[in-house]
Design a protein around this motif. Structure first.
Motif, PDB file in Angstrom:
ATOM      1  N   UNK A  56      -1.352  12.393  -3.395  1.00 33.67           N
ATOM      2  CA  UNK A  56      -2.672  12.281  -4.020  1.00 33.67           C
ATOM      3  C   UNK A  56      -3.475  11.107  -3.467  1.00 33.67           C
ATOM      4  N   UNK A  57      -2.922  10.403  -2.485  1.00 34.42           N
ATOM      5  CA  UNK A  57      -3.596   9.220  -1.973  1.00 34.42           C
ATOM      6  C   UNK A  57      -3.327   9.084  -0.475  1.00 34.42           C
ATOM      7  N   UNK A  58      -3.665   7.935   0.074  1.00 33.09           N
ATOM      8  CA  UNK A  58      -3.436   7.639   1.491  1.00 33.09           C
ATOM      9  C   UNK A  58      -2.794   6.269   1.612  1.00 33.09           C
ATOM     10  N   UNK A  59      -2.215   6.003   2.766  1.00 29.81           N
ATOM     11  CA  UNK A  59      -1.648   4.683   3.017  1.00 29.81           C
ATOM     12  C   UNK A  59      -2.730   3.612   2.903  1.00 29.81           C
ATOM     13  N   UNK A  60      -3.915   3.923   3.395  1.00 25.68           N
ATOM     14  CA  UNK A  60      -5.010   2.955   3.348  1.00 25.68           C
ATOM     15  C   UNK A  60      -5.395   2.640   1.906  1.00 25.68           C
ATOM     16  N   UNK A  61      -5.421   3.659   1.066  1.00 29.37           N
ATOM     17  CA  UNK A  61      -5.777   3.443  -0.331  1.00 29.37           C
ATOM     18  C   UNK A  61      -4.698   2.638  -1.063  1.00 29.37           C
ATOM     19  N   UNK A  62      -3.426   2.953  -0.800  1.00 30.79           N
ATOM     20  CA  UNK A  62      -2.348   2.171  -1.419  1.00 30.79           C
ATOM     21  C   UNK A  62      -2.407   0.724  -0.955  1.00 30.79           C
ATOM     22  N   UNK A  63      -2.734   0.520   0.308  1.00 29.66           N
ATOM     23  CA  UNK A  63      -2.871  -0.841   0.826  1.00 29.66           C
ATOM     24  C   UNK A  63      -3.979  -1.593   0.102  1.00 29.66           C
ATOM     25  N   UNK A  64      -5.073  -0.905  -0.200  1.00 28.51           N
ATOM     26  CA  UNK A  64      -6.168  -1.531  -0.948  1.00 28.51           C
ATOM     27  C   UNK A  64      -5.718  -1.935  -2.348  1.00 28.51           C
ATOM     28  N   UNK A  65      -4.941  -1.073  -3.001  1.00 28.32           N
ATOM     29  CA  UNK A  65      -4.450  -1.398  -4.346  1.00 28.32           C
ATOM     30  C   UNK A  65      -3.533  -2.619  -4.295  1.00 28.32           C
ATOM     31  N   UNK A  66      -2.697  -2.698  -3.272  1.00 34.20           N
ATOM     32  CA  UNK A  66      -1.791  -3.842  -3.139  1.00 34.20           C
ATOM     33  C   UNK A  66      -2.586  -5.116  -2.864  1.00 34.20           C
ATOM     34  N   UNK A 103       2.160   8.937  -2.452  1.00 32.61           N
ATOM     35  CA  UNK A 103       2.372   9.635  -1.201  1.00 32.61           C
ATOM     36  C   UNK A 103       3.764  10.248  -1.246  1.00 32.61           C
ATOM     37  N   UNK A 104       3.840  11.558  -1.041  1.00 32.33           N
ATOM     38  CA  UNK A 104       5.097  12.290  -1.046  1.00 32.33           C
ATOM     39  C   UNK A 104       5.315  12.850   0.350  1.00 32.33           C
ATOM     40  N   UNK A 105       6.422  12.468   0.966  1.00 33.89           N
ATOM     41  CA  UNK A 105       6.729  12.944   2.314  1.00 33.89           C
ATOM     42  C   UNK A 105       8.175  13.406   2.353  1.00 33.89           C
ATOM     43  N   UNK A 106       8.382  14.696   2.150  1.00 33.92           N
ATOM     44  CA  UNK A 106       9.748  15.224   2.114  1.00 33.92           C
ATOM     45  C   UNK A 106      10.366  15.316   3.503  1.00 33.92           C
ATOM     46  N   UNK A 145       0.630  -0.228   8.264  1.00 34.22           N
ATOM     47  CA  UNK A 145      -0.787   0.034   8.035  1.00 34.22           C
ATOM     48  C   UNK A 145      -1.498  -1.174   7.445  1.00 34.22           C
ATOM     49  N   UNK A 146      -0.728  -2.058   6.774  1.00 34.22           N
ATOM     50  CA  UNK A 146      -1.290  -3.272   6.184  1.00 34.22           C
ATOM     51  C   UNK A 146      -1.311  -4.433   7.165  1.00 34.22           C
TER      52      UNK A 146
END
Length: 359
Positions: A25-35, A149-152, A167-168
């Motif tokens: 439901x998100x992206x690495x970039x968005x998770x990085x922003x939250x962090x 982020x789900x990556x099976x 990415x960060x």
């Protein structure tokens, strides 16, 4: 369909139970922003964390860097080797939830309410406040982390953490106590030290990158795989002595009682790897280890072999574990049964028979 024939079929993907839209439901970039926006972060994972769960948490704590307070909160039991891997980091092992409401909660290596145990109510409160983000490589989960982020396809959750840190722009240190060491520990343990079928080209490529950064794989292997107590061998003996052969000998079922742990003088944190032992037998395709928890419930671990030939048949143990409220991967999964060993064994066999009967 007879069990000795039906095992040759893998349950259809459409039969997966759980949240229908457990997807990214998100992206690495968005998770990085939250962090980046958070000052205080708590990292949590599934109860009885394995090397991948703890490796993911440690890599985040070590890799994100200074300027933030990053605490790891684990629900045990936690193996002695994994505690040693954590070193002097800020790690709490407790069934009690964190006493604070952080700016951000990072949920790694799970997305299932059944796996977070006593942290459920606390996590629901954090989710309602939109504080939970997640990384997971399992196919089934719940809506705990609204941004996830789900990556099976990832062999381990630490592979996803590696990509997030990259990415960060974080530095990944391969030295002892560095993020690289923790990432390698998760990758190695979740691939069975690169013996399982999930050890693909991407896994080997990342392992190569980490080794070039200075990760000491020999030290890690000794720490994580050759660091057992004498009591673990006693437990192994009890488990092997308890084997019952099911489904025409294709499944081995082992059990350990509370008395077995008392006699061995060791705890449930020493069970890592025991479930794999019956897979040494050529005719065994799946192995199950059941053991009594202190609460009286039964914990169940499932393992299975990959097919003999590419594209061939195998036991998808994740399907069986989901029927018992658990989950995991096709060759490694787990569940918890609210009852004793006899009831758990009957439920396990019924789940396996029902699963293969779906084919």
């Amino acid at each position: 369909m007879k069990p000795d024939v039906a095992w040759n079929f893998r349950p259809p993907r459409s039969r997966v139970h759980g949240m229908a839209d457990y997807t990214t439901t998100s992206t690495m970039e968005r998770l990085a922003e939250r962090i980046d926006a958070a000052d205080r972060i708590v990292v949590v994972t599934h109860r009885k964390p394995d090397g991948d769960a703890i490796g993911s948490a440690l890599a985040l704590q070590r890799g994100i860097g200074s300027g933030k307070q990053i605490d790891i909160h684990l629900v045990g039991p936690v193996g002695r080797s994994l505690i040693e891997l954590a070193g002097t980091g800020a790690v709490v092992v407790s069934d009690e939830p964190p006493a604070v409401d952080p700016d951000l909660v990072m949920l790694v290596d799970t997305g299932s309410w059944t796996q977070v145990g006593p942290l459920s109510d606390w996590l629901k409160r954090q989710r309602d406040a939109d504080r939970v983000i997640g990384l997971d490589h399992h196919p089934v989960g719940d809506d705990i982390a609204t941004e996830r982020i789900i990556d099976t396809t990832a062999a381990s959750c630490t592979m996803m953490v590696y990509r997030l840190l990259k990415s960060m722009g974080c530095t990944i240190d391969g030295a002892r106590g560095g993020a690289g060491e923790a990432i390698f520990a998760g990758l190695a343990t979740d691939t069975g030290w690169f013996q399982h079928s999930n050890a693909d080209a991407d896994a080997y490529a990342m392992a190569s990158d980490l080794l070039q950064l200075g990760v000491d794989r020999v030290r890690l292997h000794r720490l994580l795989e050759q660091n057992a107590s004498p009591g673990k061998l006693l437990l192994l003996g009890r488990a092997l002595a308890s084997i019952r052969w099911e489904l025409e000998g294709r499944c081995a079922v082992m059990r350990l009682t509370s008395a077995d742990f008392a006699d061995a003088g060791t705890g449930r944190e020493e069970l890592e790897g025991l479930v794999n032992e019956p897979l040494r037998v050529s005719t065994v395709e799946a192995s199950i280890l059941m053991y009594e928890e202190e609460s009286g419930a039964t914990k169940i671990s499932f393992r299975s072999k990959p097919p003999r030939e590419p594209g061939g048949a195998f036991f998808d143990v994740s399907a069986a574990s989901r029927r018992l409220g658990g989950g995991g991967h096709v060759h490694a999964s787990g569940a918890r049964f609210d009852g004793g060993l006899d009831g758990a064994q009957a439920a396990v066999i019924k789940a396996l028979q029902s699963t293969i009967g779906d084919a």
